[in-house]
Design a protein around this motif. Structure first.
Motif, short mmCIF file in Angstrom:
data_model
loop_
_atom_site.label_atom_id
_atom_site.label_comp_id
_atom_site.label_asym_id
_atom_site.label_seq_id
_atom_site.Cartn_x
_atom_site.Cartn_y
_atom_site.Cartn_z
N UNK A 1 1.40 6.62 -1.05
CA UNK A 1 1.43 5.40 -1.85
C UNK A 1 2.57 4.48 -1.45
N UNK A 2 3.71 5.05 -1.06
CA UNK A 2 4.82 4.20 -0.65
C UNK A 2 4.48 3.41 0.62
N UNK A 3 3.64 3.98 1.49
CA UNK A 3 3.22 3.25 2.69
C UNK A 3 2.24 2.12 2.34
N UNK A 4 1.45 2.34 1.27
CA UNK A 4 0.58 1.26 0.81
C UNK A 4 1.39 0.11 0.24
N UNK A 5 2.48 0.44 -0.46
CA UNK A 5 3.35 -0.62 -0.98
C UNK A 5 3.98 -1.41 0.18
N UNK A 6 4.40 -0.70 1.22
CA UNK A 6 4.94 -1.38 2.40
C UNK A 6 3.88 -2.26 3.06
N UNK A 7 2.65 -1.77 3.05
CA UNK A 7 1.54 -2.53 3.64
C UNK A 7 1.35 -3.85 2.89
N UNK A 8 1.38 -3.82 1.55
CA UNK A 8 1.24 -5.05 0.76
C UNK A 8 2.44 -5.96 0.98
N UNK A 9 3.63 -5.36 1.07
CA UNK A 9 4.84 -6.15 1.30
C UNK A 9 4.77 -6.90 2.63
N UNK A 10 4.26 -6.24 3.66
CA UNK A 10 4.13 -6.89 4.98
C UNK A 10 3.13 -8.04 4.95
N UNK A 11 2.12 -7.94 4.08
CA UNK A 11 1.11 -9.01 4.00
C UNK A 11 1.66 -10.23 3.28
N UNK A 12 2.35 -9.99 2.15
CA UNK A 12 2.78 -11.11 1.30
C UNK A 12 4.21 -11.56 1.54
N UNK A 13 4.99 -10.73 2.29
CA UNK A 13 6.40 -11.04 2.54
C UNK A 13 7.23 -11.10 1.26
N UNK A 14 6.82 -10.32 0.25
CA UNK A 14 7.56 -10.23 -1.01
C UNK A 14 8.20 -8.84 -1.07
N UNK A 15 9.52 -8.81 -1.16
CA UNK A 15 10.22 -7.54 -1.15
C UNK A 15 9.91 -6.73 -2.41
N UNK A 16 9.91 -5.40 -2.26
CA UNK A 16 9.65 -4.51 -3.40
C UNK A 16 10.80 -4.51 -4.40
N UNK A 17 11.98 -4.97 -3.97
CA UNK A 17 13.12 -5.00 -4.87
C UNK A 17 13.07 -6.18 -5.83
N UNK A 18 12.09 -7.07 -5.69
CA UNK A 18 11.96 -8.20 -6.60
C UNK A 18 11.73 -7.69 -8.02
N UNK A 19 12.33 -8.38 -8.99
CA UNK A 19 12.31 -7.88 -10.38
C UNK A 19 10.89 -7.78 -10.91
N UNK A 20 10.08 -8.78 -10.65
CA UNK A 20 8.74 -8.84 -11.24
C UNK A 20 7.67 -8.19 -10.37
N UNK A 21 8.05 -7.48 -9.33
CA UNK A 21 7.07 -6.85 -8.46
C UNK A 21 6.42 -5.66 -9.17
N UNK A 22 5.09 -5.64 -9.16
CA UNK A 22 4.35 -4.55 -9.77
C UNK A 22 4.36 -3.33 -8.84
N UNK A 23 4.57 -2.15 -9.41
CA UNK A 23 4.57 -0.93 -8.62
C UNK A 23 3.19 -0.28 -8.65
N UNK A 24 2.89 0.50 -7.60
CA UNK A 24 1.62 1.24 -7.56
C UNK A 24 1.74 2.51 -8.39
N UNK A 25 0.69 2.80 -9.14
CA UNK A 25 0.69 3.95 -10.05
C UNK A 25 -0.04 5.15 -9.46
N UNK A 26 0.12 5.34 -8.17
CA UNK A 26 -0.56 6.48 -7.55
C UNK A 26 -0.07 7.81 -8.06
N UNK A 27 1.21 7.84 -8.49
CA UNK A 27 1.78 9.11 -8.95
C UNK A 27 0.98 9.68 -10.10
N UNK A 28 0.73 8.85 -11.13
CA UNK A 28 -0.02 9.35 -12.28
C UNK A 28 -1.47 9.66 -11.93
#
Length: 701
Positions: free
Chosen positions: A458-485
């Protein structure tokens, strides 16, 4: 004459000697008798004659005495015979009286012990009531606090917290529940702070939305007040009215300034550091921003025409489009799961290894060092699922790009859509797959391994979305993936199915059991069905070595407990009427094999004899019947250190009655053999004692 004189002389001497013999102690008789022989030659003969005459005289006296007392002796004997009957009756009465006294004493002792227990219970109840009376106000105040929190009365909740901390908690601070409440208060304060901040933000937002109406209303009220003041001034004379108008206009203004100044001074005096200052600063800052934005045009105007409804329509279309994509990918995931063989991916050369790595981000230094051929831990569906999730992200992005939204909004849209794909579509497909009947234990183990690797990806999928949109995951309003649950729920479901199917498999083996419950001697080896079952468990637990440690341990413990319960249920089956001692011995051989299997550590990680404790109930029950140690069991029953602590009296009674019936059937001539008679009496005695014990337990319950 001489002889006669000698005879006369010796007679008194002989009388003296006889008197000495009758009156002297036996130790001195010797010298006296010697004097008889030391005197005259014929003195011995004369002494003997004199002695005979003396004896005859004594016999006559004795005879007279006996004749005199004979009737009294007869009467005494007769009286004794009469008294004997009365003495026997008296003995019976005394014995009966003693027994009744003993029984009455036991009852008194029992009542005394009951009174003591009641007094102790009464004292304990009084103590509990006192402590509860001390604790109830605290609990009521805390319940009041919870109610205030639920009804959003936060100011009252803060006051209640102060009362709890200053008044109520010091009274019961020694109790654990009080400590838990004290520890929970800071969290409640923080919740109130967050909720208040949220309400403040909502309030400011509502002010921003309704600022036009608020301004319009304020302008109307100001105009109305000004009109009323002018009409009032015209009713007075011009000069006085003019002065009054000036003064009237100045005085309220000065008064307003004074009131405002006092309010500000009081505000400054009462202002506290911390949360209050934070709220005030935030309010002032936001109001200033709103003031600057009042005259700015809305961003939703192109050439001066509103386009909000058009964007709302596009967003609705986007939501419908995502729903269509989710339905399509449901079929895609279902096909992938149907085509999977649920076996680790085999690779024979470097080219195949790189091909899998290019599709799925897998990193394992140990696997890289292994020579070819080798295997990936996951099955073929894992890289396919990962590829399809990326395809879904691309498909969702195509529509979002046409909405002319910012990169942050597009990033948020993609993450939310991907979360729906994981938590709803993929999760539902996994749960349906797990519940399918053809999915066995091996497949379930592989599914657990697959979900573990998908979760890590799942963390690689988050990186994949980050590379597409150029929005860092550290942004306050960035939604996280819920693959864990998502994958954790799927693993839990698969683990539950493993436990269920494993127990079903054990039941299938147990149904093959074919015991001869009337056998006289055991076979000397464990039953075939049980050995097959143990071999099956050994092989399946070898497959479980790839699972997380706790899952394999839980499955192993669950299997042993289920096997123990099934064996116990077999012994206590109501349709089983008779059990011989030989059958018990044969059953004991099977339980020994179960214990040996548990002690062989089929799954690593158990401490000590933890796994063997699954068969402790069976072991103690069989030991009791094998050793026939009923005296120890009955004497120690209910004691914490009892040797047979896990043996239930009702269970022992059921099994013993089945053995009792067998003994009666097989020992028709047991009454002619003392050992068999004694054993039968022992069984009957123990059965009675167990029944009384079971009845006592039921009455107590």
């Amino acid at each position: 004459m001489a002889e006669s004189s000698e005879g006369l002389g010796t007679v008194p001497e002989h009388e003296r000697i006889l008197q000495e013999i009758e009156s002297t102690d036996t130790a001195c008789v010797g010298p006296t008798l010697r004097s008889v022989y030391d005197d005259q030659p014929n003195a011995h003969k004369k002494f003997m004659e004199k002695l005979d005459a003396c004896i005859r005289n004594h016999d006559k006296e004795i005879e007279k005495m006996c004749n005199f007392h004979h009737q009294g002796f007869v009467d005494a004997i007769t009286e004794l015979l009469k008294v004997r009957t009365d003495a026997e009756k008296l003995k019976v009465q005394v014995t009966d009286t003693n027994r009744r006294f003993q029984d009455a004493g036991k009852e008194v002792i029992g009542h005394t012990e009951d009174i003591i227990r009641c007094r102790i219970q009464q004292r304990n109840i009084t103590t509990v009531v006192e402590k509860l009376q001390l604790c109830l106000p605290v609990l009521e105040m805390y319940s009041k606090l919870k109610e205030q929190m639920s009804t959003k009365r936060y100011y009252s909740a803060l006051k209640t917290m102060e009362q709890l901390e200053n008044v109520y908690f010091p009274r019961v601070s020694q109790y654990r529940f009080c400590q838990l409440m004290i520890e929970n208060l800071p969290k409640l304060r923080e919740d109130i702070k967050e909720i208040s901040m949220s309400d403040l933000k909502d309030f400011l937002e509502s002010i921003r939305k309704h600022s036009d109406k608020i301004g319009e209303t304020a302008m109307k009220q100001a105009q109305h007040q000004k009109t009323f003041s002018v009409s009032l001034q015209k009713q007075n004379n011009v000069k006085f009215g003019k002065n009054r108008y000036i003064n009237h206009d100045r005085i309220p203004e000065e008064r307003n300034e004074v009131v405002l100044k006092q309010a500000l001074e009081e505000e400054d005096e009462n202002e506290e550091e911390g949360d209050e200052e934070t709220f005030e600063n935030y309010y002032r800052k936001q109001r200033k921003k709103q003031a600057r934005l009042v005259l700015q045009p809305q961003s939703s105007m192109g050439y001066g025409f509103p386009v909000n409804r058009l964007f709302d329509l596009l967003f609705e279309i986007r939501d419908q489009y995502n729903e269509t994509l989710l339905k399509k990918w449901t079929g895609v995931f279902r096909d992938i799961f149907e085509e999977d063989n649920y076996s680790p991916i085999p690779i024979v050369n470097e080219e195949e290894y790189k091909s899998v790595i290019s599709k799925f981000p897998f990193q394992d230094p140990d696997l890289e060092k292994q020579p070819f051929p080798k295997k990936f831990p996951m099955s073929q569906s894992v890289p396919h699922i990962y590829i399809q999730v990326k395809e879904f992200i691309y498909a969702s992005l195509k529509f979002s790009e046409s909405l002319h939204r910012s990169s942050t909004e597009i990033d948020d849209m993609l993450r939310k859509s991907t979360n729906l794909l994981l938590t709803r579509t993929l999760s539902g497909c996994l749960l349906n797959l797990i519940r399918k009947p053809h999915i066995g234990l091996t497949e379930l183990v592989q599914i657990i391994i697959n979900t573990t690797h998908l979760e890590q990806a799942c963390k690689y999928l988050e990186d994949f979305i980050t590379n597409i949109t150029n929005i860092s995951q550290e942004t306050v309003h960035t939604t996280r993936l819920y693959g864990l649950s998502t994958f954790k729920d799927a693993r839990h479901a698969a683990e539950g199915e493993i436990y269920t199917k494993l127990n079903q498999k054990i039941d299938e083996f147990v149904q093959l059991a074919d015991y001869d419950w009337t056998m006289s001697e055991p076979d000397g080896r464990a039953s075939g069905y049980l050995m097959d079952l143990i071999n099956f468990l050994r092989s399946i637990f070898q497959v479980f070595t790839h699972l997380p440690g706790k899952v394999a341990q839980t499955a192993c413990m669950s299997a042993c407990q289920h096997l123990s319960t099934s064996l116990m249920r077999m012994l206590l089956d109501s349709e089983l009427k008779q059990i011989s001692m030989g059958a018990v011995q044969q059953f004991n051989l099977d339980v020994i094999q179960c214990e040996l299997f548990a002690s062989s550590e089929p799954v690593p990680g158990f401490q000590g004899d933890t796994l063997q404790l699954a068969f402790i109930d069976l072991r103690q029950l069989l030991d009791l019947f094998m050793v026939w140690d009923w005296s120890t069991y009955l004497a120690d029953y209910g004691q914490p250190a009892s040797k047979y602590l896990r043996v239930n009296p009702n269970t022992a009674l059921i099994l013993l009655e089945k053995m009792k019936d067998t003994s009666k059937k097989n020992n028709i001539f047991a009454q002619f053999r003392k050992n068999d008679r004694d054993k039968q009496k022992l069984i009957e005695t123990v059965v009675k004692q167990l029944r009384s014990l079971v009845n006592g337990m039921s009455q107590h319950t």
